[in-house]
Design a protein around this motif. Sequence first.
Motif, PDB file in Angstrom:
ATOM      1  N   THR A  87     -29.531 -23.856  39.821  1.00  0.00           N
ATOM      2  CA  THR A  87     -29.938 -23.564  38.461  1.00  0.00           C
ATOM      3  C   THR A  87     -28.859 -22.686  37.852  1.00  0.00           C
ATOM      4  OG1 THR A  87     -32.273 -23.705  39.027  1.00  0.00           O
ATOM      5  CG2 THR A  87     -31.730 -22.550  36.999  1.00  0.00           C
ATOM      6  N   ARG A  88     -28.413 -23.046  36.672  1.00  0.00           N
ATOM      7  CA  ARG A  88     -27.344 -22.318  35.998  1.00  0.00           C
ATOM      8  C   ARG A  88     -27.802 -21.862  34.625  1.00  0.00           C
ATOM      9  NH1 ARG A  88     -21.964 -22.220  38.132  1.00  0.00           N
ATOM     10  NH2 ARG A  88     -22.200 -23.064  40.218  1.00  0.00           N
ATOM     11  N   SER A  89     -27.262 -20.730  34.182  1.00  0.00           N
ATOM     12  CA  SER A  89     -27.483 -20.248  32.826  1.00  0.00           C
ATOM     13  C   SER A  89     -26.243 -20.601  32.030  1.00  0.00           C
ATOM     14  CB  SER A  89     -27.697 -18.732  32.833  1.00  0.00           C
ATOM     15  OG  SER A  89     -27.902 -18.278  31.525  1.00  0.00           O
ATOM     16  N   LEU A  90     -26.411 -21.439  31.005  1.00  0.00           N
ATOM     17  CA  LEU A  90     -25.286 -21.922  30.215  1.00  0.00           C
ATOM     18  C   LEU A  90     -25.495 -21.560  28.748  1.00  0.00           C
ATOM     19  CD1 LEU A  90     -25.219 -25.425  31.875  1.00  0.00           C
ATOM     20  CD2 LEU A  90     -23.613 -23.570  32.306  1.00  0.00           C
ATOM     21  N   SER A  91     -24.412 -21.229  28.065  1.00  0.00           N
ATOM     22  CA  SER A  91     -24.521 -20.828  26.671  1.00  0.00           C
ATOM     23  C   SER A  91     -24.037 -21.930  25.740  1.00  0.00           C
ATOM     24  CB  SER A  91     -23.722 -19.543  26.423  1.00  0.00           C
ATOM     25  OG  SER A  91     -22.390 -19.723  26.797  1.00  0.00           O
ATOM     26  N   SER A  92     -24.422 -21.813  24.470  1.00  0.00           N
ATOM     27  CA  SER A  92     -23.965 -22.737  23.446  1.00  0.00           C
ATOM     28  C   SER A  92     -22.465 -22.555  23.247  1.00  0.00           C
ATOM     29  CB  SER A  92     -24.678 -22.460  22.118  1.00  0.00           C
ATOM     30  OG  SER A  92     -26.055 -22.682  22.249  1.00  0.00           O
ATOM     31  N   ILE A 119     -30.360 -24.382  33.029  1.00  0.00           N
ATOM     32  CA  ILE A 119     -30.261 -25.812  33.329  1.00  0.00           C
ATOM     33  C   ILE A 119     -30.330 -25.993  34.836  1.00  0.00           C
ATOM     34  CG2 ILE A 119     -28.766 -27.858  33.202  1.00  0.00           C
ATOM     35  CD1 ILE A 119     -29.750 -27.057  30.477  1.00  0.00           C
ATOM     36  N   THR A 120     -31.143 -26.939  35.291  1.00  0.00           N
ATOM     37  CA  THR A 120     -31.231 -27.242  36.710  1.00  0.00           C
ATOM     38  C   THR A 120     -30.260 -28.370  37.034  1.00  0.00           C
ATOM     39  OG1 THR A 120     -33.539 -26.588  36.786  1.00  0.00           O
ATOM     40  CG2 THR A 120     -32.753 -28.006  38.561  1.00  0.00           C
ATOM     41  N   VAL A 121     -29.398 -28.116  38.000  1.00  0.00           N
ATOM     42  CA  VAL A 121     -28.414 -29.099  38.453  1.00  0.00           C
ATOM     43  C   VAL A 121     -28.953 -29.657  39.761  1.00  0.00           C
ATOM     44  CG1 VAL A 121     -26.017 -29.468  39.126  1.00  0.00           C
ATOM     45  CG2 VAL A 121     -26.572 -27.697  37.446  1.00  0.00           C
ATOM     46  N   SER A 122     -29.381 -30.902  39.737  1.00  0.00           N
ATOM     47  CA  SER A 122     -29.961 -31.505  40.933  1.00  0.00           C
ATOM     48  C   SER A 122     -29.546 -32.971  41.004  1.00  0.00           C
ATOM     49  CB  SER A 122     -31.485 -31.385  40.870  1.00  0.00           C
ATOM     50  OG  SER A 122     -32.054 -31.935  42.019  1.00  0.00           O
ATOM     51  N   TYR A 132     -14.400 -40.265  52.266  1.00  0.00           N
ATOM     52  CA  TYR A 132     -14.582 -38.863  51.874  1.00  0.00           C
ATOM     53  C   TYR A 132     -15.048 -38.865  50.422  1.00  0.00           C
ATOM     54  CZ  TYR A 132     -13.662 -33.899  51.245  1.00  0.00           C
ATOM     55  OH  TYR A 132     -13.802 -32.563  51.004  1.00  0.00           O
ATOM     56  N   GLY A 133     -16.182 -38.232  50.162  1.00  0.00           N
ATOM     57  CA  GLY A 133     -16.737 -38.241  48.815  1.00  0.00           C
ATOM     58  C   GLY A 133     -16.772 -36.861  48.176  1.00  0.00           C
ATOM     59  N   VAL A 134     -16.654 -36.866  46.851  1.00  0.00           N
ATOM     60  CA  VAL A 134     -16.748 -35.624  46.072  1.00  0.00           C
ATOM     61  C   VAL A 134     -17.705 -35.884  44.910  1.00  0.00           C
ATOM     62  CG1 VAL A 134     -15.503 -33.910  44.702  1.00  0.00           C
ATOM     63  CG2 VAL A 134     -14.369 -34.980  46.654  1.00  0.00           C
ATOM     64  N   LEU A 135     -18.740 -35.064  44.817  1.00  0.00           N
ATOM     65  CA  LEU A 135     -19.711 -35.148  43.729  1.00  0.00           C
ATOM     66  C   LEU A 135     -19.544 -33.890  42.870  1.00  0.00           C
ATOM     67  CD1 LEU A 135     -22.164 -36.556  42.411  1.00  0.00           C
ATOM     68  CD2 LEU A 135     -23.620 -35.230  43.964  1.00  0.00           C
ATOM     69  N   LYS A 136     -19.227 -34.073  41.587  1.00  0.00           N
ATOM     70  CA  LYS A 136     -19.019 -32.952  40.670  1.00  0.00           C
ATOM     71  C   LYS A 136     -20.041 -33.024  39.540  1.00  0.00           C
ATOM     72  CE  LYS A 136     -14.079 -32.582  41.513  1.00  0.00           C
ATOM     73  NZ  LYS A 136     -12.736 -32.575  40.917  1.00  0.00           N
ATOM     74  N   ILE A 170     -27.887 -29.358  27.373  1.00  0.00           N
ATOM     75  CA  ILE A 170     -29.165 -30.069  27.482  1.00  0.00           C
ATOM     76  C   ILE A 170     -29.393 -30.661  28.867  1.00  0.00           C
ATOM     77  CG2 ILE A 170     -29.362 -30.600  25.030  1.00  0.00           C
ATOM     78  CD1 ILE A 170     -28.375 -33.469  25.763  1.00  0.00           C
ATOM     79  N   GLY A 171     -28.363 -30.685  29.703  1.00  0.00           N
ATOM     80  CA  GLY A 171     -28.526 -31.292  31.019  1.00  0.00           C
ATOM     81  C   GLY A 171     -27.209 -31.324  31.766  1.00  0.00           C
ATOM     82  N   VAL A 172     -27.087 -32.343  32.624  1.00  0.00           N
ATOM     83  CA  VAL A 172     -25.940 -32.418  33.521  1.00  0.00           C
ATOM     84  C   VAL A 172     -25.374 -33.838  33.541  1.00  0.00           C
ATOM     85  CG1 VAL A 172     -25.198 -32.058  35.912  1.00  0.00           C
ATOM     86  CG2 VAL A 172     -27.013 -30.653  34.961  1.00  0.00           C
ATOM     87  N   CYS A 173     -24.046 -33.944  33.645  1.00  0.00           N
ATOM     88  CA  CYS A 173     -23.340 -35.207  33.884  1.00  0.00           C
ATOM     89  C   CYS A 173     -22.744 -35.112  35.287  1.00  0.00           C
ATOM     90  CB  CYS A 173     -22.179 -35.386  32.911  1.00  0.00           C
ATOM     91  SG  CYS A 173     -22.599 -35.378  31.182  1.00  0.00           S
ATOM     92  N   TYR A 174     -22.672 -36.250  35.996  1.00  0.00           N
ATOM     93  CA  TYR A 174     -22.113 -36.269  37.345  1.00  0.00           C
ATOM     94  C   TYR A 174     -20.933 -37.216  37.411  1.00  0.00           C
ATOM     95  CZ  TYR A 174     -26.437 -34.016  38.724  1.00  0.00           C
ATOM     96  OH  TYR A 174     -27.478 -33.137  38.837  1.00  0.00           O
ATOM     97  N   LYS A 175     -19.993 -36.870  38.281  1.00  0.00           N
ATOM     98  CA  LYS A 175     -18.848 -37.746  38.565  1.00  0.00           C
ATOM     99  C   LYS A 175     -18.711 -37.797  40.074  1.00  0.00           C
ATOM    100  CE  LYS A 175     -13.941 -38.385  37.815  1.00  0.00           C
ATOM    101  NZ  LYS A 175     -12.713 -37.795  37.276  1.00  0.00           N
ATOM    102  N   PHE A 176     -18.681 -39.030  40.610  1.00  0.00           N
ATOM    103  CA  PHE A 176     -18.542 -39.215  42.048  1.00  0.00           C
ATOM    104  C   PHE A 176     -17.256 -39.973  42.323  1.00  0.00           C
ATOM    105  CE2 PHE A 176     -19.242 -41.922  45.821  1.00  0.00           C
ATOM    106  CZ  PHE A 176     -19.352 -40.922  46.769  1.00  0.00           C
ATOM    107  N   THR A 177     -16.461 -39.462  43.250  1.00  0.00           N
ATOM    108  CA  THR A 177     -15.249 -40.157  43.680  1.00  0.00           C
ATOM    109  C   THR A 177     -15.271 -40.258  45.204  1.00  0.00           C
ATOM    110  OG1 THR A 177     -13.995 -38.075  43.714  1.00  0.00           O
ATOM    111  CG2 THR A 177     -13.827 -39.403  41.728  1.00  0.00           C
ATOM    112  N   LYS A 178     -14.705 -41.358  45.708  1.00  0.00           N
ATOM    113  CA  LYS A 178     -14.611 -41.514  47.176  1.00  0.00           C
ATOM    114  C   LYS A 178     -13.243 -42.066  47.515  1.00  0.00           C
ATOM    115  CE  LYS A 178     -16.865 -45.979  47.153  1.00  0.00           C
ATOM    116  NZ  LYS A 178     -17.961 -46.789  47.616  1.00  0.00           N
ATOM    117  N   SER A 179     -12.749 -41.637  48.652  1.00  0.00           N
ATOM    118  CA  SER A 179     -11.430 -42.110  49.094  1.00  0.00           C
ATOM    119  C   SER A 179     -11.429 -42.387  50.579  1.00  0.00           C
ATOM    120  CB  SER A 179     -10.353 -41.098  48.750  1.00  0.00           C
ATOM    121  OG  SER A 179     -10.667 -39.820  49.247  1.00  0.00           O
TER     122      SER A 179
END
Length: 179
Positions: A87-92, A119-122, A132-136, A170-179
């Motif tokens: 859970t993160r506190s994010l400002s405008s 905002i809850t990051v889940s 090898y994967g990276v989730l951001k 308002i929420g979260v976007c995710y980016k997943f990369t694998k190599s």
Amino acid sequence: MKTQIIQRGGVILAAMTACLAGASSTAQAVPDAPVGHSRASEVQAAGLSYSYWYRPKHVKSIGGKCGKKVIAEASGRGPMTLRIDETRSLSSTFSKSLSINYKALTAAVGWDVTKSRSITVSGSKEVPRGKYGVLKAYTRYSGKMFDVYNVYNPYKHKLVAKNKKAYKPIGVCYKFTKS
């Protein structure tokens, strides 16, 4: 410094005249806020630039966007499931060098622009065997665009800035990369 009260069409304006020491001219200064206006000190204490006389007009919604700064990350070699739960506190956010009446901006855009949001990051993602994967995770924002006017003169509002933007988390976007 001398303060004088001017009445125009039933509207009372506070005008301040500043005499510059050693100069042969007088400069007119627009006050930051009327006497007793506490919101100015709250916003200035938060490190934001504030002008009581600068107000937003022509407010319209703009599409959402994902932020550029990573707020959470998980990585590892498969087979495994990458998981982020925080859970993160994010400002405008605002257009750079924006000086405006934040109370008026809050009313115009529909959210308190001086407060942070929680905002809850889940999220989770499967990493295949041998990869090898990276989730951001990035902040997702909803935005409004507006013009800024100086309303010091009640008979003619002067355009100060066009197409300024304010975003709320308002929420979260995710980016997943694998190599």
